[in-house]
Design a protein around this motif. Sequence first.
Motif, PDB file in Angstrom:
ATOM      1  N   LYS D  28       0.831  -1.210   0.000  1.00  0.00           N
ATOM      2  CA  LYS D  28       0.000   0.000   0.000  1.00  0.00           C
ATOM      3  C   LYS D  28       0.865   1.259   0.000  1.00  0.00           C
ATOM      4  CE  LYS D  28      -3.693   2.242   2.755  1.00  0.00           C
ATOM      5  NZ  LYS D  28      -5.031   1.984   2.200  1.00  0.00           N
ATOM      6  N   ASN D  29       1.822   1.321   0.926  1.00  0.00           N
ATOM      7  CA  ASN D  29       2.678   2.503   1.012  1.00  0.00           C
ATOM      8  C   ASN D  29       3.557   2.655  -0.230  1.00  0.00           C
ATOM      9  OD1 ASN D  29       1.580   2.796   3.542  1.00  0.00           O
ATOM     10  ND2 ASN D  29       3.496   2.535   4.681  1.00  0.00           N
ATOM     11  N   LEU D  30       4.083   1.556  -0.722  1.00  0.00           N
ATOM     12  CA  LEU D  30       4.966   1.619  -1.895  1.00  0.00           C
ATOM     13  C   LEU D  30       4.214   2.051  -3.155  1.00  0.00           C
ATOM     14  CD1 LEU D  30       7.064  -1.613  -1.269  1.00  0.00           C
ATOM     15  CD2 LEU D  30       7.967   0.722  -1.240  1.00  0.00           C
ATOM     16  N   ALA D  31       2.948   1.617  -3.269  1.00  0.00           N
ATOM     17  CA  ALA D  31       2.148   2.053  -4.423  1.00  0.00           C
ATOM     18  C   ALA D  31       1.932   3.567  -4.370  1.00  0.00           C
ATOM     19  CB  ALA D  31       0.809   1.314  -4.459  1.00  0.00           C
ATOM     20  N   MET D  32       1.731   4.097  -3.156  1.00  0.00           N
ATOM     21  CA  MET D  32       1.609   5.552  -3.005  1.00  0.00           C
ATOM     22  C   MET D  32       2.914   6.238  -3.392  1.00  0.00           C
ATOM     23  SD  MET D  32      -0.527   5.660   0.618  1.00  0.00           S
ATOM     24  CE  MET D  32      -1.072   7.384   0.588  1.00  0.00           C
ATOM     25  N   ALA D  33       4.027   5.713  -2.884  1.00  0.00           N
ATOM     26  CA  ALA D  33       5.326   6.328  -3.184  1.00  0.00           C
ATOM     27  C   ALA D  33       5.607   6.288  -4.683  1.00  0.00           C
ATOM     28  CB  ALA D  33       6.431   5.611  -2.408  1.00  0.00           C
ATOM     29  N   MET D  34       5.228   5.174  -5.330  1.00  0.00           N
ATOM     30  CA  MET D  34       5.505   5.064  -6.762  1.00  0.00           C
ATOM     31  C   MET D  34       4.684   6.056  -7.573  1.00  0.00           C
ATOM     32  SD  MET D  34       5.540   1.816  -9.382  1.00  0.00           S
ATOM     33  CE  MET D  34       3.777   1.786  -9.738  1.00  0.00           C
ATOM     34  N   ILE D  35       3.428   6.248  -7.217  1.00  0.00           N
ATOM     35  CA  ILE D  35       2.624   7.186  -8.011  1.00  0.00           C
ATOM     36  C   ILE D  35       3.075   8.625  -7.776  1.00  0.00           C
ATOM     37  CG2 ILE D  35       0.623   7.685  -6.510  1.00  0.00           C
ATOM     38  CD1 ILE D  35      -1.134   7.155  -9.048  1.00  0.00           C
ATOM     39  N   VAL D  36       3.611   8.913  -6.606  1.00  0.00           N
ATOM     40  CA  VAL D  36       4.172  10.246  -6.366  1.00  0.00           C
ATOM     41  C   VAL D  36       5.345  10.493  -7.323  1.00  0.00           C
ATOM     42  CG1 VAL D  36       5.445  11.651  -4.687  1.00  0.00           C
ATOM     43  CG2 VAL D  36       3.366  10.430  -3.986  1.00  0.00           C
ATOM     44  N   GLU D  37       6.186   9.497  -7.504  1.00  0.00           N
ATOM     45  CA  GLU D  37       7.314   9.651  -8.434  1.00  0.00           C
ATOM     46  C   GLU D  37       6.822   9.728  -9.880  1.00  0.00           C
ATOM     47  OE1 GLU D  37      10.103  10.417  -7.292  1.00  0.00           O
ATOM     48  OE2 GLU D  37       9.861   9.796  -5.218  1.00  0.00           O
ATOM     49  N   ALA D  38       5.823   8.923 -10.212  1.00  0.00           N
ATOM     50  CA  ALA D  38       5.253   8.985 -11.572  1.00  0.00           C
ATOM     51  C   ALA D  38       4.696  10.382 -11.849  1.00  0.00           C
ATOM     52  CB  ALA D  38       4.171   7.922 -11.743  1.00  0.00           C
ATOM     53  N   ALA D  39       4.119  11.003 -10.820  1.00  0.00           N
ATOM     54  CA  ALA D  39       3.564  12.351 -10.983  1.00  0.00           C
ATOM     55  C   ALA D  39       4.676  13.382 -11.167  1.00  0.00           C
ATOM     56  CB  ALA D  39       2.698  12.721  -9.785  1.00  0.00           C
ATOM     57  N   GLU D  40       5.818  13.155 -10.531  1.00  0.00           N
ATOM     58  CA  GLU D  40       6.942  14.086 -10.744  1.00  0.00           C
ATOM     59  C   GLU D  40       7.424  14.007 -12.187  1.00  0.00           C
ATOM     60  OE1 GLU D  40       9.752  13.681  -7.484  1.00  0.00           O
ATOM     61  OE2 GLU D  40       8.203  14.181  -6.027  1.00  0.00           O
ATOM     62  N   LEU D  41       7.288  12.857 -12.802  1.00  0.00           N
ATOM     63  CA  LEU D  41       7.576  12.749 -14.234  1.00  0.00           C
ATOM     64  C   LEU D  41       6.521  13.495 -15.054  1.00  0.00           C
ATOM     65  CD1 LEU D  41       9.565  11.293 -16.233  1.00  0.00           C
ATOM     66  CD2 LEU D  41       7.701   9.659 -16.562  1.00  0.00           C
TER      67      LEU D  41
END
Lengths: 118, 118, 118, 118
Positions: D28-41
């Motif tokens: 759950k936490n890692l999926a949140m962290a990953m989408i935050v990075e995807a959004a920075e892209l």
Amino acid sequence: MSDTLQDLRGRINHFVAERDWAQFHTPKNLAMAMIVEAAELVEQFQWDTPRESTQLTPEKHEAVSHELADTFVYLLRIAEVLEIDLIAAANAKIDLNAKKYPSDKVRGSNAKYTAYES
Amino acid sequence: MSDTLQDLRGRINHFVAERDWAQFHTPKNLAMAMIVEAAELVEQFQWDTPRESTQLTPEKHEAVSHELADTFVYLLRIAEVLEIDLIAAANAKIDLNAKKYPSDKVRGSNAKYTAYES
Amino acid sequence: MSDTLQDLRGRINHFVAERDWAQFHTPKNLAMAMIVEAAELVEQFQWDTPRESTQLTPEKHEAVSHELADTFVYLLRIAEVLEIDLIAAANAKIDLNAKKYPSDKVRGSNAKYTAYES
Amino acid sequence: MSDTLQDLRGRINHFVAERDWAQFHTPKNLAMAMIVEAAELVEQFQWDTPRESTQLTPEKHEAVSHELADTFVYLLRIAEVLEIDLIAAANAKIDLNAKKYPSDKVRGSNAKYTAYES
């Protein structure tokens, strides 16, 4: 100061017009900008437990408030450029959801909630 | 039918209470739900040119309207559980942005816009 | 079947070429497509507790695997069109992060983790 | 230095273990962290035209490379904690997509692409 949703939309339109930024505000670009702000909100909570996310320090509460505001402003801009009445759209969607998730069938279960929500 | 933002918040609260879903509505979970809806909006425009995204068929306009509505409903829920006044929060953020991006400095340039927007 | 990252990139390039889809694969569009897939992963976990998200049924494990795969494929496409070596880029970023978050300073604390991670 | 995907996974695992961060790395936490990075892209390209997004300055190319790397690292972490073989998962998903989007039916049309891609 803008006290109503209508006032706020007017204020945002004025802000954009003063900076000549409407040229960049296509729905495609605005949807990208909105999800970037939504992700900044997600970032605030990514390492919190669900419980911790309900108990914010004043500093974090303010940061969250800023991210919510940024998301809201872009949401209003998309509605503006596509001439969508957000209040009416939300009411129409809730009507649909009320049929899709009848309260007597989905009441209170995480499992059911997950299965019924799409 | 709910004609104002206040009415709409009340209606959503009632919808959630009837289904006993408030237990799942922590800020962490709601932020996840909101970005999922924001992504469904992004999906509508992902292969469009910016221009195409401004010229929607009636079917696509309605689909976009539904995704905007879903995003808005979760935004209102987050504001509700964190006791944030969205209109006031948006006005406060626009005040900050007006200082950060003075109109005489950022007017109309994509390059400047990119550099000034963060 | 593709057994290595290099094989997989080749297979994806062939898949795209056969369908003449490269014309839509600008970095802007691909970044949108990738975040849509990342959100489908987030959706799998949005109502789970963190613990529940570690204990998946076989069906959910497979669904999660599909969403991870979709995200990965778009990540590889972006790297392809921008001629970025993903392995080298990840190693370079880990070198930076190792300096930014020295293990003796950030070890094990949620509070510190949050403060050090940006 | 890690030259292969397998080496990179090992290096990331070591980085996490040294900092005792695995405790925060639920899916759950890692999926949140990953989408935050995807959004920075996504943020890198939000005001670009699609064409501009293909023509990056060296500075922007490097920034994009960092955001891709961050997304990739979290993708690998999710695969790690859920014991998913990313290469195999991607191949399995491409097999499914090859059936879903037969090249003779979807070839080259934006309209068809949009309708076939979900």
